[in-house]
Design a protein around this motif. Sequence first.
Motif, PDB file in Angstrom:
ATOM      1  N   ALA A 182      34.754 -11.364  63.107  1.00  0.00           N
ATOM      2  CA  ALA A 182      33.929 -10.746  62.073  1.00  0.00           C
ATOM      3  C   ALA A 182      33.540 -11.830  61.068  1.00  0.00           C
ATOM      4  N   ILE A 183      32.250 -12.132  61.016  1.00  0.00           N
ATOM      5  CA  ILE A 183      31.768 -13.167  60.112  1.00  0.00           C
ATOM      6  C   ILE A 183      32.026 -12.739  58.664  1.00  0.00           C
ATOM      7  N   GLY A 184      32.610 -13.635  57.910  1.00  0.00           N
ATOM      8  CA  GLY A 184      32.873 -13.374  56.506  1.00  0.00           C
ATOM      9  C   GLY A 184      34.257 -12.839  56.216  1.00  0.00           C
ATOM     10  N   CYS A 185      35.029 -12.487  57.253  1.00  0.00           N
ATOM     11  CA  CYS A 185      36.384 -11.995  56.971  1.00  0.00           C
ATOM     12  C   CYS A 185      37.254 -13.180  56.546  1.00  0.00           C
ATOM     13  N   LYS A 186      38.200 -12.905  55.714  1.00  0.00           N
ATOM     14  CA  LYS A 186      39.068 -13.958  55.182  1.00  0.00           C
ATOM     15  C   LYS A 186      40.530 -13.573  55.383  1.00  0.00           C
ATOM     16  N   VAL A 187      41.368 -14.558  55.613  1.00  0.00           N
ATOM     17  CA  VAL A 187      42.805 -14.343  55.765  1.00  0.00           C
ATOM     18  C   VAL A 187      43.437 -14.347  54.383  1.00  0.00           C
ATOM     19  N   GLU A 188      44.233 -13.351  54.105  1.00  0.00           N
ATOM     20  CA  GLU A 188      44.947 -13.308  52.816  1.00  0.00           C
ATOM     21  C   GLU A 188      46.396 -13.652  53.019  1.00  0.00           C
TER      22      GLU A 188
END
Length: 134
Positions: A128-134
């Motif tokens: 998913a483009i734009g997803c970020k790992v927290e």
Amino acid sequence: MDLTRINYSSGAPLEEKTGYSRMVKVGPFIYIGGTTAVQPDGTVFSEESAYEQAKYIFEKLVKLLEKAGSKKEEVIRIKGYTTDMKYGAEIARAYSEIFFEVKPLFTMIGTPMLNRPTQLVEIEMDAAIGCKVE
């Protein structure tokens, strides 16, 4: 949200012959179908090593993601298929070398056979483009 669909080919002759896409991008979502270690010349890369095949496939898939404007950090799910679960540790090693920090979902499934007897591993991937790992 724009849900325009874009189909991508890896250039494999079978894709055009049978009418399937290697990768489909719908809006920010990317789905990559089952990919094996078949090289551009049609031969299977490293016929004896599940580790080498898995590494080759993961690298091939990361390049495909980049073609669609994504990157390995945006991978959310990977499904791996192997002709023998004894290869599990080798496949997991190749996976970890590339995705350890990202930690996407990872499922490995044993199957009696793939398309060719020399293919030991097949991998699917979603991002998913734009997803970020927290």
